[in-house]
Scaffold this active site. Structure first.
Site, PDB file in Angstrom:
ATOM      1  N   SER A 189      -1.065   1.967   5.459  1.00 11.41           N
ATOM      2  CA  SER A 189      -1.924   3.068   5.904  1.00 11.41           C
ATOM      3  C   SER A 189      -1.331   3.714   7.165  1.00 11.41           C
ATOM      4  CB  SER A 189      -3.348   2.561   6.123  1.00 11.41           C
ATOM      5  OG  SER A 189      -4.258   3.624   6.275  1.00 11.41           O
ATOM      6  N   ASP A 341      -6.722   7.548  -4.060  1.00 11.20           N
ATOM      7  CA  ASP A 341      -6.524   7.399  -2.616  1.00 11.20           C
ATOM      8  C   ASP A 341      -6.319   8.774  -2.006  1.00 11.20           C
ATOM      9  OD1 ASP A 341      -5.774   6.758  -0.026  1.00 11.20           O
ATOM     10  OD2 ASP A 341      -3.908   5.768  -0.596  1.00 11.20           O
ATOM     11  N   HIS A 371      -7.205   2.900  -1.786  1.00 14.22           N
ATOM     12  CA  HIS A 371      -6.623   2.736  -0.461  1.00 14.22           C
ATOM     13  C   HIS A 371      -7.067   1.418   0.183  1.00 14.22           C
ATOM     14  CE1 HIS A 371      -4.706   4.370   3.148  1.00 14.22           C
ATOM     15  NE2 HIS A 371      -5.638   3.725   3.828  1.00 14.22           N
TER      16      HIS A 371
END
Length: 401
Positions: A189, A341, A371
């Site tokens: 991320s 995502d 995600h």
């Protein structure tokens, strides 16, 4: 008693509303994803409520609740775990106990959390790094960089660059018996954002060029110019992350001024002088056809924001903004993208651009993925997807590092 019953009823209704929010049909383990999404939405709601009441900032509420998942540096029969620091920047080492005649590979781990949340102490990250050290007989060094909004851009990046350069010193590598030709930087991320930027900066630094063998970027966010990419529109309500939530958190890395997130939600946050940069993130040029669907590219509205934030045009914040000549020197790359995502298209654009300049890229696209899956590999709610991604990542390291 009546007050407590009312509160309980309210939160039961809120949880039911969140958990029954629609999720994509082909998503893996839909009830688990719904539960995770509900927990995140309720936590965010509590944060907003506390902030509006003047009790605690939104991000502080989330951070406080996440402390329950923090771990101590506990060693086991295979790995020695040590918390220390490099010039007051906390790091956690995972050192294999098995004797080895050969020098070991190393992984520099950078956690996610939108630059505002997270820590290498989180149980899922601790499990990941412990397993990586054990299976690869690798030294893993995880970084606890400074977090926004207390420490805005570029504090997190500066910490990651400093730790990486410090670790790459010959005397430090020798101390931990690390092979200087087998070092990978990994992040998930926003940690993937930082890992991508650190790799770019080091590969374009004559003193460190070629010192990183590989980078592994797990569902990274890689640009802040355009907040209306197809994946931003398709998954603005989740699962897991919502567009409003992530924009609010990411903007804290730049400023606590509420004008910026409101403008970013309308895609009207970039200055007029940024027009030349949109060629680097124009999804109509770089996305595979299957992801364009019925979307029509429109350039963000420029120059509407009166406030000035020079960082928005800084490639250290948005690693997609570097030109092709800087990209072509990058090392072997592993990128994971997930279909459902909000950051899917950031990763896909980067893959296209890297391959266009000849960088060797291994792309793992998870059609049923969401995600943050690597963060959900431990109780109370875990995703089999997270375990699969963890195994795929470690297998790739075994083959390539």
């Amino acid at each position: 008693m009546g007050y407590k019953t009312l509160c309980l009823g309210f939160f039961c209704i809120l949880f039911a509303y969140c958990i029954y929010s629609p999720v994509p049909e082909n998503i893996e383990e839909p009830w688990k994803v719904r539960t995770i999404s509900a927990i995140i939405k309720i936590t965010s709601f509590l944060g907003t409520l506390c902030e509006n009441m003047g009790l605690m900032k939104h991000e502080d509420v989330i951070t406080t609740l996440s402390l329950v998942h923090f771990t101590k540096p506990v060693s086991d029969e295979n790995v020695t775990v040590i918390d220390t620091d490099f010039s007051n920047i906390p790091v956690r080492f995972y050192l294999p106990k098995r004797k080895s005649e050969r020098q070991r590979p190393a992984v520099i781990f950078i956690h996610g959390g939108a630059f505002v949340l997270g820590s290498y102490k989180m149980s899922a990250y601790d499990d990941l790094n412990r397993l990586t050290a054990n299976k690869l007989e690798a030294v893993v060094v995880a970084i606890d960089y400074r977090l926004a909004p207390k420490y805005p851009f570029p504090a997190a990046l500066e910490d990651c660059v400093y730790v990486t350069k410090f670790f790459l010193q010959e005397k430090v590598l020798a101390k931990y018996r690390v092979d200087p030709s087998r070092i990978c930087i990994m992040g998930d991320s926003s940690g993937g954002t930082l890992a991508a930027t650190v790799t770019q900066l080091l590969q374009n630094d004559p003193n460190f060029k070629g010192r990183i063998k590989a980078q592994a970027l797990m569902y990274p966010g890689l640009q802040s110019l355009d907040t209306f990419l197809p994946s931003h529109q398709e998954y603005q309500h989740g699962p897991v992350l919502t567009r409003e939530m992530i924009i609010k958190l990411l903007c804290l890395y730049v400023t606590e001024d509420q004008v910026l997130p409101q403008a970013a939600l309308r895609n009207e946050h970039m200055p007029e002088e940024s027009r030349h940069l949109f060629k680097f993130v124009n999804w109509s040029e770089f996305l595979p056809e299957k992801y364009k669907k019925n979307h029509v590219y429109t350039e963000p509205v420029l120059g509407k924001l009166n406030a000035s934030y020079p960082v928005l045009v800084d490639s250290r914040l948005s690693p997609l903004l570097v030109n092709d000549s800087q990209l072509q020197s990058l090392p072997l790359t592993y990128i994971v993208t997930c279909e459902h995502d909000i950051f899917r298209d950031d990763g896909l654009i980067y893959i296209s651009r890297l391959r266009n300049v000849g960088v060797q890229v291994t792309h793992e696209h998870v059609e049923k993925g969401v995600h943050g899956a690597l963060s959900f590999t431990s109780a109370p709610v875990f995703l089999n997807l997270g375990l699969k991604l963890r195994d795929k990542y470690i297998n790739w390291l075994e083959e390539n590092l």
